[in-house]
Design a protein around this motif. Sequence first.
Motif, short mmCIF file in Angstrom:
data_model
loop_
_atom_site.label_atom_id
_atom_site.label_comp_id
_atom_site.label_asym_id
_atom_site.label_seq_id
_atom_site.Cartn_x
_atom_site.Cartn_y
_atom_site.Cartn_z
N PHE A 228 0.83 -1.21 0.00
CA PHE A 228 0.00 0.00 0.00
C PHE A 228 0.86 1.26 0.00
O PHE A 228 1.85 1.35 0.72
CB PHE A 228 -0.93 0.00 1.22
CG PHE A 228 -1.88 -1.16 1.24
CD1 PHE A 228 -3.03 -1.15 0.48
CD2 PHE A 228 -1.59 -2.29 2.00
CE1 PHE A 228 -3.90 -2.23 0.47
CE2 PHE A 228 -2.46 -3.38 2.03
CZ PHE A 228 -3.61 -3.34 1.25
N ASP A 229 0.45 2.23 -0.81
CA ASP A 229 1.18 3.49 -0.92
C ASP A 229 0.97 4.36 0.32
O ASP A 229 0.03 4.14 1.11
CB ASP A 229 0.72 4.26 -2.16
CG ASP A 229 1.10 3.56 -3.45
OD1 ASP A 229 2.09 2.80 -3.45
OD2 ASP A 229 0.40 3.77 -4.46
N LEU A 230 1.82 5.34 0.49
CA LEU A 230 1.68 6.27 1.60
C LEU A 230 0.36 7.01 1.47
O LEU A 230 0.12 7.69 0.48
CB LEU A 230 2.84 7.27 1.59
CG LEU A 230 2.90 8.24 2.77
CD1 LEU A 230 3.43 7.52 4.01
CD2 LEU A 230 3.78 9.44 2.43
N PRO A 231 -0.54 6.89 2.46
CA PRO A 231 -1.82 7.60 2.37
C PRO A 231 -1.65 9.09 2.60
O PRO A 231 -0.69 9.53 3.24
CB PRO A 231 -2.65 6.96 3.49
CG PRO A 231 -1.64 6.44 4.46
CD PRO A 231 -0.43 6.06 3.66
N ALA A 232 -2.59 9.86 2.11
CA ALA A 232 -2.51 11.32 2.21
C ALA A 232 -2.41 11.78 3.66
O ALA A 232 -1.69 12.74 3.97
CB ALA A 232 -3.73 11.95 1.53
N TYR A 233 -3.11 11.09 4.57
CA TYR A 233 -3.09 11.55 5.96
C TYR A 233 -1.73 11.37 6.62
O TYR A 233 -1.45 11.97 7.66
CB TYR A 233 -4.20 10.87 6.78
CG TYR A 233 -4.15 9.36 6.82
CD1 TYR A 233 -3.25 8.68 7.62
CD2 TYR A 233 -5.05 8.61 6.07
CE1 TYR A 233 -3.21 7.29 7.66
CE2 TYR A 233 -5.01 7.21 6.10
CZ TYR A 233 -4.10 6.56 6.91
OH TYR A 233 -4.06 5.20 6.95
N GLN A 234 -0.84 10.54 6.04
CA GLN A 234 0.51 10.36 6.59
C GLN A 234 1.55 11.22 5.87
O GLN A 234 2.74 11.16 6.23
CB GLN A 234 0.93 8.90 6.51
CG GLN A 234 0.31 8.00 7.57
CD GLN A 234 0.94 6.61 7.59
OE1 GLN A 234 1.29 6.05 6.56
NE2 GLN A 234 1.06 6.03 8.80
N ALA A 235 1.12 12.04 4.93
CA ALA A 235 2.06 12.79 4.10
C ALA A 235 2.97 13.70 4.93
O ALA A 235 4.14 13.88 4.60
CB ALA A 235 1.31 13.61 3.06
N GLY A 236 2.45 14.27 6.00
CA GLY A 236 3.25 15.17 6.81
C GLY A 236 3.74 14.58 8.11
O GLY A 236 4.21 15.31 9.00
N ALA A 237 3.64 13.27 8.25
CA ALA A 237 3.97 12.62 9.53
C ALA A 237 5.44 12.24 9.66
O ALA A 237 5.87 11.82 10.73
CB ALA A 237 3.11 11.36 9.71
N GLY A 238 6.20 12.39 8.59
CA GLY A 238 7.61 12.02 8.65
C GLY A 238 7.86 10.53 8.56
O GLY A 238 8.84 10.03 9.13
N VAL A 239 6.98 9.81 7.88
CA VAL A 239 7.17 8.36 7.71
C VAL A 239 8.43 8.12 6.88
O VAL A 239 8.54 8.63 5.76
CB VAL A 239 5.95 7.72 7.02
CG1 VAL A 239 6.19 6.24 6.78
CG2 VAL A 239 4.70 7.94 7.86
N PRO A 240 9.38 7.35 7.38
CA PRO A 240 10.63 7.15 6.64
C PRO A 240 10.46 6.15 5.50
O PRO A 240 9.45 5.45 5.42
CB PRO A 240 11.57 6.59 7.71
CG PRO A 240 10.65 5.81 8.60
CD PRO A 240 9.38 6.62 8.67
N ARG A 241 11.45 6.09 4.66
CA ARG A 241 11.48 5.05 3.63
C ARG A 241 11.73 3.69 4.28
O ARG A 241 12.28 3.61 5.37
CB ARG A 241 12.59 5.35 2.60
CG ARG A 241 12.31 6.56 1.71
CD ARG A 241 13.49 6.84 0.81
NE ARG A 241 13.20 7.94 -0.10
CZ ARG A 241 12.70 7.81 -1.32
NH1 ARG A 241 12.45 6.59 -1.78
NH2 ARG A 241 12.46 8.84 -2.09
N SER A 242 11.33 2.66 3.60
CA SER A 242 11.58 1.30 4.07
C SER A 242 13.08 1.06 4.21
O SER A 242 13.89 1.61 3.45
CB SER A 242 10.98 0.28 3.10
OG SER A 242 11.40 -1.03 3.41
N VAL A 243 13.46 0.23 5.16
CA VAL A 243 14.87 -0.15 5.31
C VAL A 243 15.27 -1.20 4.29
O VAL A 243 16.46 -1.49 4.14
CB VAL A 243 15.15 -0.67 6.74
CG1 VAL A 243 14.91 0.40 7.78
CG2 VAL A 243 14.33 -1.92 7.03
#
Length: 236
Positions: free
Chosen positions: A108-123
Amino acid sequence: TANTPSVISISWGGAEKHWTAQAMQAMDQAFQEAALVGVTVLCASGDNGSDDAVGDGLAHADFPASSPHVVACGGTQLVASVSSITDERTWNDGAQGGSSGGGISDVFDLPAYQAGAGVPRSVNPGRRVGRGVPDVAGDASPVSGYEVRVDGRQMVIGGTSAVAPLLAALVAQLNEQLKKPVGFLNPLLYAAPSSVFRDITAGGNGAYAATPGWDACTGLGRPDGVALLADLKAPH
């Protein structure tokens, strides 16, 4: 329509690689339909850390928690002194004891609600940008877990399987106080001020470490029910 349910709690799941694409798509479609009729779905993020018990040296997110249309529930451990809680950290009791599931979805792609949450790239190789798991967390360590009675015996259990119903109960109380279902809660959680959560910044789940703000161990942190209710009541 008979009982008009407003909350669904799911305490099972498995690494995304163990699911077929068709199964994940069908379940995610059901979660979207639940959101449309005001039903909040909460899912355990897994009890085997960032590896999710796959054992291939890569990090894996757990499904259905990785669906962007559910609230993914990670795990913490409470540290107490006598009768008061002194600290809260990422649940990680080691390979044999379990730890909070979390990571970046391979599906699943990064959802819009997480766009500003600072979710990092996968390791993982390729460093994919995707849906971050979990969203929130609660006490999951058997060390500080839940006393239950099973077949006449008292025991203490833990796991994120306990966090999903714990937070589902919170949602039920929010719905009662608000006189209406909160429905699809994820955008509201990510729009809430940081004061609504106890940010967990200690510990890790293997490939990921707890950090200030969102992280792949405990998400936004452990929600404060009173503060969350006040935020939901406030005009936006």
